[in-house]
Design a protein around this motif. Structure first.
Motif: not given
Ligand code: ATP
Ligand code: MG
Length: 231
Positions: A47-48, A50-53, A93, A203
């Protein structure tokens, strides 16, 4: 008018780095990724990480500070909005439910779809029980029926099926589904994915053998790439 969207999509990320506004730690750092037309990629990582990013940069929700993203060798940054939207079907998501009829909640993904097509997709995604009294006129959201987490995910999948774009971006499409429903949805997706390029964040380790490539992310980096047997 927008250029015609090709039936096949390849994807290239060249040294992409991205930080959210006011954040010092990059959410993505030096990402290199080549996805050939028709390939299916699973994205794993804590989690966190960067996947969704990563998926959100592909939809152009954010622009990277460094590097480039290419769809069929064309910079995503230069595509017109209509071509961009037609190129990809997205299961985000966080799914947005509009306070509107069930029909309108689906039509936003495929404005030309007939009621028959909508009903078929609802059946395929196991959402036909939403058709109970008022059929496609059932009111959802405020002043109407709220959906469970699993129903919302399947509504997003129904929208993606209707949109039917050559690139599918799926962010944890089976999150919150029980094992039986999950395997039904994975079977459905496997069928739909056959002629499409797919990036799926997950996941779960179930169903990964169906993906040609698995990438593992950590802290904004891709730390491993390989197929199911290698990893
Ligand atoms: P998960 O499995 O929980 O969905 P993820 O791998 O999709 O996690 P992301 O959502 O891509 O993770 O987030 C990557 C990082 O960027 C995290 O540290 C998160 O806190 C941060 N982040 C996500 N969205 C934003 C935002 N809009 N502004 C600032 N930071 C953000
Ligand atoms: Mg995420």
């Amino acid at each position: 008018t927008a250029a015609e969207v090709p039936g096949q999509m390849s994807l290239t990320l060249n040294n992409v780095s991205f930080s959210y506004p006011q954040q010092t730690q990059p959410a993505l750092a030096n990402i290199h990724l080549q996805v050939n037309a028709g390939e299916h990629i699973a994205i794993l990582g804590r989690t966190g990480c960067g996947k969704s990013t990563l998926l959100q940069l592909l939809t152009r929700a954010w622009d990277p500070q460094q590097g480039e993203l290419l769809l069929n060798q064309q910079p995503i940054a230069a595509l017109d909005e209509i071509t961009l939207r037609r190129s990809m079907s997205v299961v985000p998501q966080r799914v947005h439910l509009f306070s509107a009829t069930l029909r309108d909640n689906l039509l936003l993904a495929a404005p030309g779809a007939t009621d028959d097509e909508l009903t078929t997709v609802l059946t395929r995604t196991g959402l036909d029980k939403l058709l109970d009294d008022s059929g496609l006129n059932s009111w959802l959201g405020e002043g109407g029926r709220q959906l469970s987490g699993g129903e919302l995910r399947r509504l997003a999948i129904a929208r993606a099926l209707l949109h039917d774009a050559p690139l599918m971006l799926l962010d944890e499409p089976t999150e919150g589904l029980d094992a039986t429903t999950e395997s039904q949805i994975l079977d459905l997706l496997a069928d739909v994915m056959r002629d499409k390029t797919v990036l799926m964040v997950t996941h779960r380790l179930r169903g990964l053998a169906r993906f040609e490539k698995i990438i593992v992310m950590d802290n904004g980096h891709i730390i491993e790439q390989g197929n199911h047997a290698e990893l």
